[in-house]
Design a protein around this motif. Structure first.
Motif, PDB file in Angstrom:
ATOM      1  N   ASP A  52       0.509  -1.200  -0.012  1.00 33.77           N
ATOM      2  CA  ASP A  52       0.141   0.022   0.123  1.00 33.77           C
ATOM      3  C   ASP A  52       0.934   1.319  -0.048  1.00 33.77           C
ATOM      4  O   ASP A  52       0.744   2.214   0.645  1.00 33.77           O
ATOM      5  CB  ASP A  52      -0.927   0.029   1.224  1.00 33.77           C
ATOM      6  N   HIS A  54       0.805   3.383  -2.486  1.00 31.34           N
ATOM      7  CA  HIS A  54      -0.013   4.475  -2.707  1.00 31.34           C
ATOM      8  C   HIS A  54       0.655   5.877  -3.325  1.00 31.34           C
ATOM      9  O   HIS A  54       0.306   7.133  -2.914  1.00 31.34           O
ATOM     10  CB  HIS A  54      -0.981   4.794  -1.741  1.00 31.34           C
ATOM     11  N   ASP A 104      -1.303  -1.649  -4.601  1.00 31.53           N
ATOM     12  CA  ASP A 104      -1.624  -0.460  -4.224  1.00 31.53           C
ATOM     13  C   ASP A 104      -0.478   0.561  -4.456  1.00 31.53           C
ATOM     14  O   ASP A 104       0.068   1.140  -3.365  1.00 31.53           O
ATOM     15  CB  ASP A 104      -2.433  -0.426  -3.218  1.00 31.53           C
ATOM     16  N   HIS A 289      -3.602  -4.219   1.983  1.00 31.86           N
ATOM     17  CA  HIS A 289      -4.911  -3.815   1.714  1.00 31.86           C
ATOM     18  C   HIS A 289      -5.539  -3.089   2.751  1.00 31.86           C
ATOM     19  O   HIS A 289      -6.280  -1.830   2.642  1.00 31.86           O
ATOM     20  CB  HIS A 289      -5.765  -4.919   1.051  1.00 31.86           C
ATOM     21  N   HIS A 291      -4.342  -1.681   5.420  1.00 35.97           N
ATOM     22  CA  HIS A 291      -3.654  -0.348   6.030  1.00 35.97           C
ATOM     23  C   HIS A 291      -3.397  -0.513   7.635  1.00 35.97           C
ATOM     24  O   HIS A 291      -3.779   0.469   8.144  1.00 35.97           O
ATOM     25  CB  HIS A 291      -4.401   0.832   5.698  1.00 35.97           C
ATOM     26  N   THR A 292      -3.421  -1.956   7.918  1.00 35.83           N
ATOM     27  CA  THR A 292      -3.115  -1.979   9.469  1.00 35.83           C
ATOM     28  C   THR A 292      -1.452  -2.316   9.656  1.00 35.83           C
ATOM     29  O   THR A 292      -0.736  -3.001   8.799  1.00 35.83           O
ATOM     30  CB  THR A 292      -4.088  -2.890  10.002  1.00 35.83           C
ATOM     31  N   GLU A 293      -1.002  -2.374  10.698  1.00 37.41           N
ATOM     32  CA  GLU A 293       0.294  -2.950  11.096  1.00 37.41           C
ATOM     33  C   GLU A 293       0.196  -4.216  12.025  1.00 37.41           C
ATOM     34  O   GLU A 293      -0.399  -4.291  13.020  1.00 37.41           O
ATOM     35  CB  GLU A 293       1.059  -1.993  12.102  1.00 37.41           C
ATOM     36  N   GLU A 312       1.835  -7.586   8.078  1.00 40.33           N
ATOM     37  CA  GLU A 312       1.583  -6.385   7.100  1.00 40.33           C
ATOM     38  C   GLU A 312       2.071  -5.093   7.562  1.00 40.33           C
ATOM     39  O   GLU A 312       1.933  -4.862   8.858  1.00 40.33           O
ATOM     40  CB  GLU A 312      -0.146  -6.323   7.333  1.00 40.33           C
ATOM     41  N   LEU A 314       1.939  -1.920   7.679  1.00 41.40           N
ATOM     42  CA  LEU A 314       0.990  -0.674   7.652  1.00 41.40           C
ATOM     43  C   LEU A 314       0.811   0.014   6.250  1.00 41.40           C
ATOM     44  O   LEU A 314       0.122  -0.873   5.504  1.00 41.40           O
ATOM     45  CB  LEU A 314       1.948   0.450   8.506  1.00 41.40           C
ATOM     46  N   LYS A 315       1.049   1.142   5.760  1.00 41.76           N
ATOM     47  CA  LYS A 315       1.128   1.433   4.491  1.00 41.76           C
ATOM     48  C   LYS A 315       1.818   2.612   4.218  1.00 41.76           C
ATOM     49  O   LYS A 315       2.634   3.236   4.971  1.00 41.76           O
ATOM     50  CB  LYS A 315      -0.591   2.201   4.620  1.00 41.76           C
ATOM     51  N   TRP A 316       2.044   3.096   3.016  1.00 39.53           N
ATOM     52  CA  TRP A 316       2.515   4.321   2.458  1.00 39.53           C
ATOM     53  C   TRP A 316       4.083   4.229   2.854  1.00 39.53           C
ATOM     54  O   TRP A 316       4.882   5.294   2.641  1.00 39.53           O
ATOM     55  CB  TRP A 316       2.115   5.449   3.049  1.00 39.53           C
TER      56      TRP A 316
END
Length: 599
Positions: A52, A54, A104, A289, A291-293, A312, A314-316
């Motif tokens: 993610d 993004h 993503d 997908h 967006h969690t850690e 996972e 997290l994101k970005w």
């Protein structure tokens, strides 16, 4: 004593027996020495993972045009990830590492938008996508497809795929006509060991079935997206039969086993945990997908009992997952002995100057673009209180959507119907300043690439819709203190799944249980007629079942647009020249308890 034959034989027998005893005592020790097992051949390696991203390359927020920051002081971007990757490779040895992503990638920032729409990578002699440039420079080995990869259409995705030095994987992204994989299902990587026996690591890519509804306009009739569990069960045994010693799944799918699109598809949106549980032969899953850690999550496979390790990051680009594998050579093959996972935080390192330098020109172009002035505002507006108050800045989104739909339906069979609109608070930090409005200000209201639709709804259906939306609030008895930090996001409902409906007036009684909260519901000052028909201006995510709101996904579609709502807002501001909240803003909904306003 004289030596005779009898004496000689007895003496010889005694000596022989002693010799035999001596030999017998020595022989077992020697044999034991020979039978002592040799040390087992072992090998360890690390798989790094992101998800993610993004469109985040640099630690920069293009919606505020300054360095990214949040309450947790996270940093973002591939430039930070690159530094972490370099550290891991230095510690482990580059040949003992792989780097993968769970999807993503090409949507989410104005940087990624610019190279899809403003200076598109698809034009003749066009630029190389910044995400492709950065990921190639860092040295990714594979990436799974995310659902947002399809937001800009298949041609943009195919061009991005062409520009990447690594495969984009999607075992459950199938050609609609042939039902064959439209992208590589997997990649296999050989890691050399000190023992002369390579380790074969298979990466299976799985994407999200929700693409079929979220990006229907781009994929309908072209691609289909069956369930993750089904396709994993098909491909994992094949990978093992092909000699894979280790099987890793990169899944753009959360681990919760839930779906946001209700019964619109028979497949689960967040199916990574189910894949681990149901499909034998998987060693680890890089989850995306949601967006969690999740640093490390272990799920026992129902058939084998073996634990599958999930993580996972997290994101970005805020985290980097590390899967550490320990293997042992047994019975002529490598066997996974142990797997552990952890995440590294990108705010602990500086950006890699190689990546920041590589994309300095692209960054500069986008900064200039987002600072383009498109109009003025007579007052400042902000989303800071929008999750619990009817704020003018959300009314701005709604009035743009409603006017756009009215214009589109003018002169047609539905022109006489009243047009309502839904909108969410996507970001609690979005703002429109008093004075000059730039592209970044307007775009910050709508960070997603959603498009606009018109759906036919009844008054009764709209009441159900609002009741469903109001579950967002934590039930708070009358007289109890109200803490806005604890008032919203009940049952983990995200801000983007709370809709305010513009054009109706109503109260939300948060003292009541979910499903019984909407009171005083009126239209133009009169109680809402359950049988009355309305046009609802709604984003394509919601219209396609996103958030599982009732009725809207099955409602008749009267009109749809292919342009992003974000662009529609920008064009509206440009056309008006001046944004005056006094012309469109009003307080049409409020939170109450037993009829008493909360705020």
């Amino acid at each position: 004593m004289p030596l005779n034959r009898r004496t000689f034989l007895e003496s010889s027998a005694a000596i022989g027996a002693g010799a035999a005893l001596t030999a017998g005592a020595v022989a077992p020790a020697a044999a034991a020495q020979e039978r002592r097992p040799r040390p087992a051949k072992r090998y360890s390696f690390t798989v790094m993972g992101t998800t993610d991203l993004h469109g985040n390359v640099l630690n920069w927020d293009y919606f505020t045009d300054k360095e990214f920051d949040d309450k947790a002081h996270n940093d973002v971007g591939l430039a930070k990830i690159s530094t972490l990757v370099n550290q891991v490779r230095a510690a482990k040895g580059r040949g003992n590492t792989l780097l993968i992503d769970a999807g993503d990638t090409i949507q989410g920032t104005q940087l990624s938008y610019y190279y899809a729409k403003i200076d598109p990578i698809t034009k003749a002699g066009g630029p190389v996508h910044p995400m492709a440039q950065a990921m190639n420079a860092i040295g990714y080995d594979a990436a799974a497809l995310g659902n947002h990869e399809f937001n800009y259409g298949i041609p943009v995705l195919r061009k991005f795929e062409e520009q990447c030095d690594f495969p984009l994987l999607g075992a459950n992204a199938l050609d609609a006509k042939t039902l064959l994989p439209a992208f590589p299902p997997y990649s296999i990587h050989r890691l050399r060991t000190p023992h002369g026996k390579d380790v074969r690591v298979a990466v299976l890519g799985l994407t999200n079935p929700g693409i079929a509804i979220w990006d229907k306009a781009n994929v309908n009739g072209k691609m289909v997206f069956p369930g993750l569990e089904e396709q994993a069960a098909k491909w994992v045994p094949k990978l093992r039969s092909m000699g894979a010693d280790v099987v890793i799944v990169s899944a753009h799918s959360g681990s919760s086993g839930t779906s946001s699109y209700g019964d619109q598809l028979p497949h689960i949106e967040n199916a990574a945990g189910l894949v681990a549980e149901q499909v034998p032969g998987i060693d680890a899953i890089l989850v995306g997908h949601a967006h969690t850690e999740i640093p490390e999550y272990r799920i026992a496979n129902k058939e084998t009992g073996r634990e599958v390790v999930l993580s996972e990051p997290l994101k970005w680009g805020q985290r980097l997952t590390l899967f550490d594998f320990d293997l042992v050579w047994e019975k002529g093959r490598w066997t996974v002995e142990k797997v552990a996972a952890q995440v590294l935080n990108s705010n602990t390192v500086e950006e890699d100057p190689e990546i920041t330098g590589l994309l300095a020109d692209e960054h500069k172009k986008v900064v200039e673009y987002v600072n383009t002035v498109i109009g003025t505002s007579t007052a400042a507006m902000t989303t800071a209180d929008a999750p619990w108050k009817d704020e003018p800045i959300i009314d701005l989104i709604n009035v743009v959507q409603a006017e756009t739909v009215k214009a589109a339906l003018a002169g047609g069979a539905y022109a006489a119907l009243p047009v309502l609109s839904q909108a969410s608070c996507f970001s609690r930090t979005a703002r429109i300043p008093a004075g000059r409005i730039t592209i970044k200000d307007a775009a910050g209201l709508y960070p997603f690439e959603n498009t606009l639709e018109a759906r036919l709804m009844t008054g009764a259906q709209l009441k159900d819709y609002l009741e469903y939306s109001a579950k967002y609030y934590v039930q708070t008895p009358a007289g109890a203190p109200v803490d806005t930090a604890k008032l919203t996001n009940a049952d983990n409902t995200p801000d983007y799944n709370y809709d305010a409906v513009y054009g109706l007036a109503y109260e939300i009684d948060i003292a009541r249980p979910a499903g019984q909260r909407i009171t005083g519901l009126t239209f133009e000052g009169k109680p809402l007629d359950p049988a009355a028909k309305f046009v609802l201006a709604v984003n394509n995510y919601r219209a396609s079942g996103g958030g599982a709101f009732p009725h809207v996904a099955k409602a008749e579609q009267l009109w749809a647009n292919s342009d992003e709502i974000r662009n529609t807002i920008i064009q509206w501001v440009q056309a008006k020249g001046t944004v005056d909240p006094a012309r469109f803003a009003s307080v049409d909904w409020k939170l109450t308890r037993d009829g008493v306003p909360v705020f």
